[in-house]
Design a protein around this motif. Structure first.
Motif, PDB file in Angstrom:
ATOM      1  N   VAL A   1     -32.914 -73.516  -5.968  1.00  0.00           N
ATOM      2  CA  VAL A   1     -31.951 -72.319  -5.425  1.00  0.00           C
ATOM      3  C   VAL A   1     -30.499 -72.550  -5.705  1.00  0.00           C
ATOM      4  O   VAL A   1     -29.744 -71.775  -6.201  1.00  0.00           O
ATOM      5  CB  VAL A   1     -32.609 -71.877  -3.975  1.00  0.00           C
ATOM      6  CG1 VAL A   1     -31.303 -70.744  -3.460  1.00  0.00           C
ATOM      7  CG2 VAL A   1     -33.727 -71.459  -3.983  1.00  0.00           C
ATOM      8  N   ILE A   2     -30.055 -73.791  -5.525  1.00  0.00           N
ATOM      9  CA  ILE A   2     -28.773 -73.997  -5.534  1.00  0.00           C
ATOM     10  C   ILE A   2     -28.349 -74.218  -7.027  1.00  0.00           C
ATOM     11  O   ILE A   2     -27.243 -73.712  -7.360  1.00  0.00           O
ATOM     12  CB  ILE A   2     -28.539 -75.660  -5.142  1.00  0.00           C
ATOM     13  CG1 ILE A   2     -28.733 -75.462  -3.489  1.00  0.00           C
ATOM     14  CG2 ILE A   2     -27.180 -76.170  -5.259  1.00  0.00           C
ATOM     15  CD1 ILE A   2     -28.743 -76.915  -2.785  1.00  0.00           C
ATOM     16  N   ALA A   3     -29.180 -74.718  -7.826  1.00  0.00           N
ATOM     17  CA  ALA A   3     -28.888 -74.601  -9.343  1.00  0.00           C
ATOM     18  C   ALA A   3     -28.668 -73.174  -9.890  1.00  0.00           C
ATOM     19  O   ALA A   3     -28.047 -72.962 -10.702  1.00  0.00           O
ATOM     20  CB  ALA A   3     -30.206 -75.165 -10.140  1.00  0.00           C
ATOM     21  N   ILE A   4     -29.692 -72.359  -9.354  1.00  0.00           N
ATOM     22  CA  ILE A   4     -29.481 -70.889  -9.739  1.00  0.00           C
ATOM     23  C   ILE A   4     -28.221 -70.053  -9.380  1.00  0.00           C
ATOM     24  O   ILE A   4     -27.597 -69.607 -10.021  1.00  0.00           O
ATOM     25  CB  ILE A   4     -30.820 -70.094  -9.441  1.00  0.00           C
ATOM     26  CG1 ILE A   4     -31.984 -70.708 -10.156  1.00  0.00           C
ATOM     27  CG2 ILE A   4     -30.404 -68.579  -9.698  1.00  0.00           C
ATOM     28  CD1 ILE A   4     -33.347 -69.971  -9.688  1.00  0.00           C
ATOM     29  N   CYS A   5     -27.947 -70.460  -8.192  1.00  0.00           N
ATOM     30  CA  CYS A   5     -26.730 -70.021  -7.647  1.00  0.00           C
ATOM     31  C   CYS A   5     -25.510 -70.498  -8.409  1.00  0.00           C
ATOM     32  O   CYS A   5     -24.347 -69.642  -8.651  1.00  0.00           O
ATOM     33  CB  CYS A   5     -26.443 -70.385  -6.135  1.00  0.00           C
ATOM     34  SG  CYS A   5     -27.594 -69.462  -5.230  1.00  0.00           S
ATOM     35  N   LEU A   6     -25.132 -71.914  -8.845  1.00  0.00           N
ATOM     36  CA  LEU A   6     -24.425 -72.374  -9.495  1.00  0.00           C
ATOM     37  C   LEU A   6     -24.163 -71.883 -10.849  1.00  0.00           C
ATOM     38  O   LEU A   6     -23.178 -71.426 -11.345  1.00  0.00           O
ATOM     39  CB  LEU A   6     -24.377 -73.962  -9.515  1.00  0.00           C
ATOM     40  CG  LEU A   6     -24.333 -74.704  -8.338  1.00  0.00           C
ATOM     41  CD1 LEU A   6     -24.422 -76.321  -8.602  1.00  0.00           C
ATOM     42  CD2 LEU A   6     -22.752 -74.583  -7.853  1.00  0.00           C
ATOM     43  N   VAL A   7     -25.351 -71.479 -11.378  1.00  0.00           N
ATOM     44  CA  VAL A   7     -25.428 -71.071 -12.830  1.00  0.00           C
ATOM     45  C   VAL A   7     -24.715 -69.571 -12.764  1.00  0.00           C
ATOM     46  O   VAL A   7     -24.065 -69.088 -13.572  1.00  0.00           O
ATOM     47  CB  VAL A   7     -26.685 -70.948 -13.327  1.00  0.00           C
ATOM     48  CG1 VAL A   7     -26.792 -69.976 -14.772  1.00  0.00           C
ATOM     49  CG2 VAL A   7     -27.171 -72.257 -13.901  1.00  0.00           C
ATOM     50  N   ILE A   8     -25.209 -68.736 -11.845  1.00  0.00           N
ATOM     51  CA  ILE A   8     -24.756 -67.336 -11.440  1.00  0.00           C
ATOM     52  C   ILE A   8     -22.976 -67.451 -11.363  1.00  0.00           C
ATOM     53  O   ILE A   8     -22.302 -66.670 -11.779  1.00  0.00           O
ATOM     54  CB  ILE A   8     -25.341 -66.680 -10.416  1.00  0.00           C
ATOM     55  CG1 ILE A   8     -26.647 -66.467 -10.769  1.00  0.00           C
ATOM     56  CG2 ILE A   8     -24.751 -65.473  -9.935  1.00  0.00           C
ATOM     57  CD1 ILE A   8     -27.623 -65.805  -9.559  1.00  0.00           C
ATOM     58  N   ILE A   9     -22.678 -68.299 -10.565  1.00  0.00           N
ATOM     59  CA  ILE A   9     -21.231 -68.449 -10.144  1.00  0.00           C
ATOM     60  C   ILE A   9     -20.456 -68.945 -11.550  1.00  0.00           C
ATOM     61  O   ILE A   9     -19.415 -68.292 -11.897  1.00  0.00           O
ATOM     62  CB  ILE A   9     -20.879 -69.505  -9.209  1.00  0.00           C
ATOM     63  CG1 ILE A   9     -21.363 -69.247  -7.794  1.00  0.00           C
ATOM     64  CG2 ILE A   9     -19.553 -69.939  -9.033  1.00  0.00           C
ATOM     65  CD1 ILE A   9     -21.308 -70.083  -6.780  1.00  0.00           C
ATOM     66  N   ILE A  10     -21.061 -69.779 -12.462  1.00  0.00           N
ATOM     67  CA  ILE A  10     -20.295 -70.136 -13.785  1.00  0.00           C
ATOM     68  C   ILE A  10     -20.375 -68.951 -14.393  1.00  0.00           C
ATOM     69  O   ILE A  10     -19.501 -68.698 -15.198  1.00  0.00           O
ATOM     70  CB  ILE A  10     -21.042 -71.225 -14.200  1.00  0.00           C
ATOM     71  CG1 ILE A  10     -20.838 -72.551 -13.477  1.00  0.00           C
ATOM     72  CG2 ILE A  10     -20.635 -71.529 -15.722  1.00  0.00           C
ATOM     73  CD1 ILE A  10     -21.495 -73.775 -13.855  1.00  0.00           C
ATOM     74  N   ILE A  11     -21.173 -68.228 -14.783  1.00  0.00           N
ATOM     75  CA  ILE A  11     -21.460 -66.849 -15.555  1.00  0.00           C
ATOM     76  C   ILE A  11     -20.361 -65.954 -15.170  1.00  0.00           C
ATOM     77  O   ILE A  11     -19.543 -65.215 -15.784  1.00  0.00           O
ATOM     78  CB  ILE A  11     -22.655 -66.330 -15.645  1.00  0.00           C
ATOM     79  CG1 ILE A  11     -23.869 -67.328 -16.416  1.00  0.00           C
ATOM     80  CG2 ILE A  11     -22.812 -64.902 -16.145  1.00  0.00           C
ATOM     81  CD1 ILE A  11     -25.292 -66.723 -16.042  1.00  0.00           C
TER      82      ILE A  11
END
Length: 55
Positions: free
Chosen positions: A11-21
């Motif tokens: 979940v943390i990794a998915i959130c970080l990817v969304i923030i970077i995008i």
């Protein structure tokens, strides 16, 4: 690692990817000229250099 830890890290990794995008997208700046001159104070027009106190 147990399944709970793997789920939390995923979940943390998915959130970080969304923030970077979202941060990678260009910001749309306003290209028109915005007039920021004071034209009136309290309903009265401002002429020349009138000393005034700004609160």
């Amino acid at each position: 690692m147990n399944s709970y830890t793997n789920t939390i890290l995923t979940v943390i990794a998915i959130c970080l990817v969304i923030i970077i995008i979202e941060l990678a997208q260009p910001i749309n700046a306003q290209r028109s000229i915005l007039d920021v001159n004071i034209k009136g104070v309290g309903g009265s027009n401002v002429f020349r250099k009138v000393p005034m106190k700004i609160k």
